[in-house]
Design an enzyme around this catalytic site. Structure first.
Site, PDB file in Angstrom:
ATOM      1  N   LYS A  35       0.852  -1.200   0.000  1.00  0.00           N
ATOM      2  CA  LYS A  35       0.000   0.000   0.000  1.00  0.00           C
ATOM      3  C   LYS A  35       0.888   1.251   0.000  1.00  0.00           C
ATOM      4  CE  LYS A  35      -0.364  -0.590   5.015  1.00  0.00           C
ATOM      5  NZ  LYS A  35      -1.214  -1.113   6.106  1.00  0.00           N
ATOM      6  N   TYR A 261      16.271  29.141  10.585  1.00  0.00           N
ATOM      7  CA  TYR A 261      15.011  29.774  10.976  1.00  0.00           C
ATOM      8  C   TYR A 261      14.784  29.624  12.474  1.00  0.00           C
ATOM      9  CZ  TYR A 261      13.579  30.020   6.055  1.00  0.00           C
ATOM     10  OH  TYR A 261      13.487  30.301   4.728  1.00  0.00           O
TER      11      TYR A 261
END
Ligand SMILES: *Cc1c(COP(=O)(O)O)cnc(C)c1O
Length: 364
Positions: A35, A261
């Site tokens: 999957k 950041y």
């Protein structure tokens, strides 16, 4: 020149891991679970890697159809079943098996049974019991009735008895140990005929001695990830996806300087940083904290500062020879994906599945 990030898929390691799953499941057949695009590895690659599986199992109906179109001849199982009556026609057209987990699915089958059985269509179905996961499936006390109702449908060929474990990796779980799920399964399935399908990777690796399976459903172990309980290496599994990049920038910073950041990292001493062409838009977890392991030029070092969209920064102190173009391993061969996942507060499954579309993939 392409940006240096690259995912390398190791088909031979997929074969190795599948062979290990089969060796751990004597007497049982094995579905190769693919999957989510083969847990991020690519559907077609996973199909080749698991060519020796007895069948392939997934969630997505469209990808099940693709597997047939790519030439897969052995069984295909839809683990979440069919999502509406239309899927039954797709299942008929492409010879797909499916889980049945709720009354709505029984109603859809009943509604089309005359039409499908007139065409000679008879499905192999997997009746799912909810043994405590409380996601999909019939309660143990409702299971025999659901089985009888499914057996009476004319377009049904076979019924496999199926359940799924919540804590197969944690033997002593205080609320729902695997032994309790097995106990509920035996109560609900008492007296019912048919093959049994219980184990995921954790069941295969940690409970093969006491679980009776006719079919097992290993997923993560086939991709070289641990389901828990021990490391992938300890289980003898091999990584199947190696994510690499390169150093594209180097900075020598003074003590007191801050990085990235939010300026979340501050250098206590002068240090050299490497900038790696890999960020969260490539599938690297943005929440990976300071200290997350990463390999530069064959040396293990640590992530520093916040992961940004296209880049991350590493401490080059243990790798003084590193330079622009030095090879970086984010995970895979040489850097277990589970260690990166644990550092980032997630599991290897999520990292593999999140490999971004923009990352080029090769085999090797
Ligand atoms: C995904 C899935 C599996 C495989 O689980 P792993 O933990 O990856 O081995 C097995 N069974 C079902 C029903 C699943 O959805």
């Amino acid at each position: 020149m392409p940006r240096p990030i690259l995912a390398t898929i190791h088909i031979e390691s997929m074969q190795h891991n599948l062979a290990l799953a089969k060796a751990r499941s004597p007497g049982a057949k094995a579905w190769g679970v693919l999957k989510a695009n083969g847990y991020g590895h690519g559907l077609e690659r996973a199909m080749r890697g698991f060519a020796d599986a007895d069948g392939l199992a997934l969630i997505e109906v469209d990808n099940a159809v693709k597997l047939r179109e790519m030439g897969w001849k052995k069984p295909i199982l839809l683990l979440e079943g069919f999502f509406g009556p239309a899927d039954l026609h797709t299942m008929a057209g492409y010879d797909l098996q499916a889980a049945v987990h709720c009354n709505a699915q029984l109603e859809w089958l009943e509604a089309v049974q005359a039409q499908l059985s007139a065409r000679g269509i008879r499905f192999d179905l997997h009746l799912k019991m909810n043994t405590g996961m409380n996601r999909l499936g019939f309660m143990p006390e409702a299971y025999a009735a659901a089985h009888a109702r499914l057996s009476a449908i004319s377009c049904v060929n076979s019924i496999t008895l199926m359940t799924h474990f919540a804590n197969a990796d944690d033997v002593d779980h205080p609320l729902l140990p695997i032994t309790e799920q097995v106990r509920r399964f035996e109560v609900g399935a008492a007296g019912l005929p048919g093959p049994r399908s219980l184990s995921n990777s954790a069941g295969v690796l940690l409970h093969h001695d006491h679980l009776k399976n006719d079919w097992v459903r290993p997923g993560i172990m086939l991709y070289g990830g641990t389901p828990g309980g021990a490391t992938a290496e300890e289980f003898g599994l091999q990584p199947t996806m190696t994510l690499t990049s390169e150093i594209i920038g180097v900075q020598d910073i003074a003590a007191g300087e801050v990085v990235g950041y939010g300026s979340r990292f501050q250098a206590e001493v002068p240090m050299r940083l490497g900038v790696v062409a890999c960020g969260y838009a490539d599938g690297y977890p943005r929440h990976a904290p300071l200290g997350t392991p990463i390999v530069v030029d064959g040396v293990r070092t640590r992530l520093i500062g916040r992961v940004s969209m296209d880049m991350l920064t590493v401490d080059l102190t243990p790798v003084p020879q590193a330079h622009i173009g030095s090879k970086v391993v984010l995970w895979g061969q040489g850097m277990p994906i589970d260690e990166v996942a644990t550092a980032a507060g997630t599991i290897g499954y999520e990292l593999m599945c999140a490999l971004a579309q923009r990352v080029p993939v090769v085999e090797g």
